[in-house]
Design a protein around this motif. Structure first.
Motif, PDB file in Angstrom:
ATOM      1  N   ALA A  32       0.835  -1.196   0.000  1.00  0.00           N
ATOM      2  CA  ALA A  32       0.000   0.000   0.000  1.00  0.00           C
ATOM      3  C   ALA A  32       0.869   1.244   0.000  1.00  0.00           C
ATOM      4  O   ALA A  32       2.022   1.221   0.438  1.00  0.00           O
ATOM      5  CB  ALA A  32      -0.922  -0.011   1.217  1.00  0.00           C
ATOM      6  N   PHE A  33       0.253   2.337  -0.484  1.00  0.00           N
ATOM      7  CA  PHE A  33       0.990   3.576  -0.732  1.00  0.00           C
ATOM      8  C   PHE A  33       0.117   4.780  -0.409  1.00  0.00           C
ATOM      9  O   PHE A  33      -1.112   4.710  -0.460  1.00  0.00           O
ATOM     10  CB  PHE A  33       1.399   3.634  -2.211  1.00  0.00           C
ATOM     11  N   ALA A  34       0.769   5.888  -0.139  1.00  0.00           N
ATOM     12  CA  ALA A  34       0.050   7.126   0.155  1.00  0.00           C
ATOM     13  C   ALA A  34      -0.496   7.787  -1.112  1.00  0.00           C
ATOM     14  O   ALA A  34      -1.512   8.462  -1.068  1.00  0.00           O
ATOM     15  CB  ALA A  34       0.953   8.096   0.904  1.00  0.00           C
ATOM     16  N   ASP A  35       0.181   7.589  -2.239  1.00  0.00           N
ATOM     17  CA  ASP A  35      -0.249   8.258  -3.469  1.00  0.00           C
ATOM     18  C   ASP A  35       0.216   7.477  -4.701  1.00  0.00           C
ATOM     19  O   ASP A  35       0.962   6.505  -4.598  1.00  0.00           O
ATOM     20  CB  ASP A  35       0.274   9.695  -3.511  1.00  0.00           C
ATOM     21  N   GLU A  36      -0.235   7.928  -5.852  1.00  0.00           N
ATOM     22  CA  GLU A  36       0.094   7.252  -7.112  1.00  0.00           C
ATOM     23  C   GLU A  36       1.585   7.347  -7.438  1.00  0.00           C
ATOM     24  O   GLU A  36       2.152   6.425  -8.013  1.00  0.00           O
ATOM     25  CB  GLU A  36      -0.732   7.837  -8.268  1.00  0.00           C
ATOM     26  N   TYR A  37       2.214   8.423  -7.058  1.00  0.00           N
ATOM     27  CA  TYR A  37       3.651   8.567  -7.303  1.00  0.00           C
ATOM     28  C   TYR A  37       4.423   7.436  -6.614  1.00  0.00           C
ATOM     29  O   TYR A  37       5.290   6.810  -7.210  1.00  0.00           O
ATOM     30  CB  TYR A  37       4.140   9.931  -6.814  1.00  0.00           C
ATOM     31  N   ALA A  38       4.078   7.160  -5.356  1.00  0.00           N
ATOM     32  CA  ALA A  38       4.764   6.097  -4.609  1.00  0.00           C
ATOM     33  C   ALA A  38       4.465   4.725  -5.206  1.00  0.00           C
ATOM     34  O   ALA A  38       5.354   3.880  -5.304  1.00  0.00           O
ATOM     35  CB  ALA A  38       4.347   6.144  -3.139  1.00  0.00           C
ATOM     36  N   ARG A  39       3.213   4.509  -5.610  1.00  0.00           N
ATOM     37  CA  ARG A  39       2.868   3.218  -6.208  1.00  0.00           C
ATOM     38  C   ARG A  39       3.618   3.014  -7.516  1.00  0.00           C
ATOM     39  O   ARG A  39       4.160   1.952  -7.778  1.00  0.00           O
ATOM     40  CB  ARG A  39       1.354   3.118  -6.417  1.00  0.00           C
ATOM     41  N   ARG A  40       3.683   4.047  -8.332  1.00  0.00           N
ATOM     42  CA  ARG A  40       4.398   3.947  -9.598  1.00  0.00           C
ATOM     43  C   ARG A  40       5.890   3.719  -9.376  1.00  0.00           C
ATOM     44  O   ARG A  40       6.522   2.916 -10.070  1.00  0.00           O
ATOM     45  CB  ARG A  40       4.165   5.216 -10.433  1.00  0.00           C
ATOM     46  N   ALA A  41       6.461   4.403  -8.386  1.00  0.00           N
ATOM     47  CA  ALA A  41       7.883   4.211  -8.078  1.00  0.00           C
ATOM     48  C   ALA A  41       8.149   2.760  -7.671  1.00  0.00           C
ATOM     49  O   ALA A  41       9.159   2.173  -8.059  1.00  0.00           O
ATOM     50  CB  ALA A  41       8.317   5.172  -6.973  1.00  0.00           C
ATOM     51  N   HIS A  42       7.229   2.176  -6.906  1.00  0.00           N
ATOM     52  CA  HIS A  42       7.386   0.781  -6.496  1.00  0.00           C
ATOM     53  C   HIS A  42       7.301  -0.149  -7.712  1.00  0.00           C
ATOM     54  O   HIS A  42       8.101  -1.066  -7.853  1.00  0.00           O
ATOM     55  CB  HIS A  42       6.311   0.419  -5.471  1.00  0.00           C
ATOM     56  N   LEU A  43       6.347   0.089  -8.578  1.00  0.00           N
ATOM     57  CA  LEU A  43       6.186  -0.751  -9.774  1.00  0.00           C
ATOM     58  C   LEU A  43       7.368  -0.628 -10.735  1.00  0.00           C
ATOM     59  O   LEU A  43       7.614  -1.537 -11.527  1.00  0.00           O
ATOM     60  CB  LEU A  43       4.887  -0.394 -10.505  1.00  0.00           C
ATOM     61  N   GLU A  44       8.083   0.463 -10.655  1.00  0.00           N
ATOM     62  CA  GLU A  44       9.256   0.671 -11.503  1.00  0.00           C
ATOM     63  C   GLU A  44      10.561   0.436 -10.741  1.00  0.00           C
ATOM     64  O   GLU A  44      11.634   0.707 -11.258  1.00  0.00           O
ATOM     65  CB  GLU A  44       9.232   2.099 -12.072  1.00  0.00           C
ATOM     66  N   GLY A  45      10.445  -0.108  -9.535  1.00  0.00           N
ATOM     67  CA  GLY A  45      11.604  -0.274  -8.663  1.00  0.00           C
ATOM     68  C   GLY A  45      12.350  -1.583  -8.856  1.00  0.00           C
ATOM     69  O   GLY A  45      12.082  -2.377  -9.766  1.00  0.00           O
TER      70      GLY A  45
END
Length: 121
Positions: A55-68
């Motif tokens: 889980a993430f606070a915002d879409e930026y964090a979720r996208r960073a995780h998916l691209e991590g």
């Protein structure tokens, strides 16, 4: 507050279950470095089926995780570990309760009974 999440369903190739389990356990230190990942769980659903919930606070964090790093490593190892491509589901978090967590599952492993994957519902 966490507002967004991911559920990733993973099916191990026959005979590769232990390797997938190790991959998921080894991913924890990498995910712990991700500032935007609020919670992360690697789970076994049955002997060959695994899942990741995060889980993430915002879409930026979720996208960073998916691209991590973990996502890249999973994609690279998928042909060797997975019976089929991961199923990635994006979700909105409606409410949450995030308790304190232990630093390592190994701290409670000795006292834990053998897992039972049969449904009790």
């Amino acid at each position: 507050m966490t507002t967004l999440g991911l559920y990733i369903h993973l099916e191990a190739l026959p005979g590769r279950e232990f390797e997938l389990e190790c991959f998921l356990r080894d991913a924890l230190p990498i995910v712990q470095q991700e500032m935007g990942t609020t919670v992360w769980f690697a789970c076994r659903i049955c002997p060959s089926t695994f899942a990741i919930f995060d889980a993430f606070a915002d879409e930026y964090a979720r996208r960073a995780h998916l691209e991590g790093k973990v996502a890249a490593a999973l994609i690279a190892r998928a042909p060797d570990l997975l019976a089929r491509p991961p199923i990635v589901e994006r979700m909105d978090i409606l409410a949450d309760k995030i308790p304190g967590s232990m630093t390592s599952k190994d701290e409670v492993e000795e006292d834990r009974p053998e897992a039972d994957y049969r449904s009790h519902i």
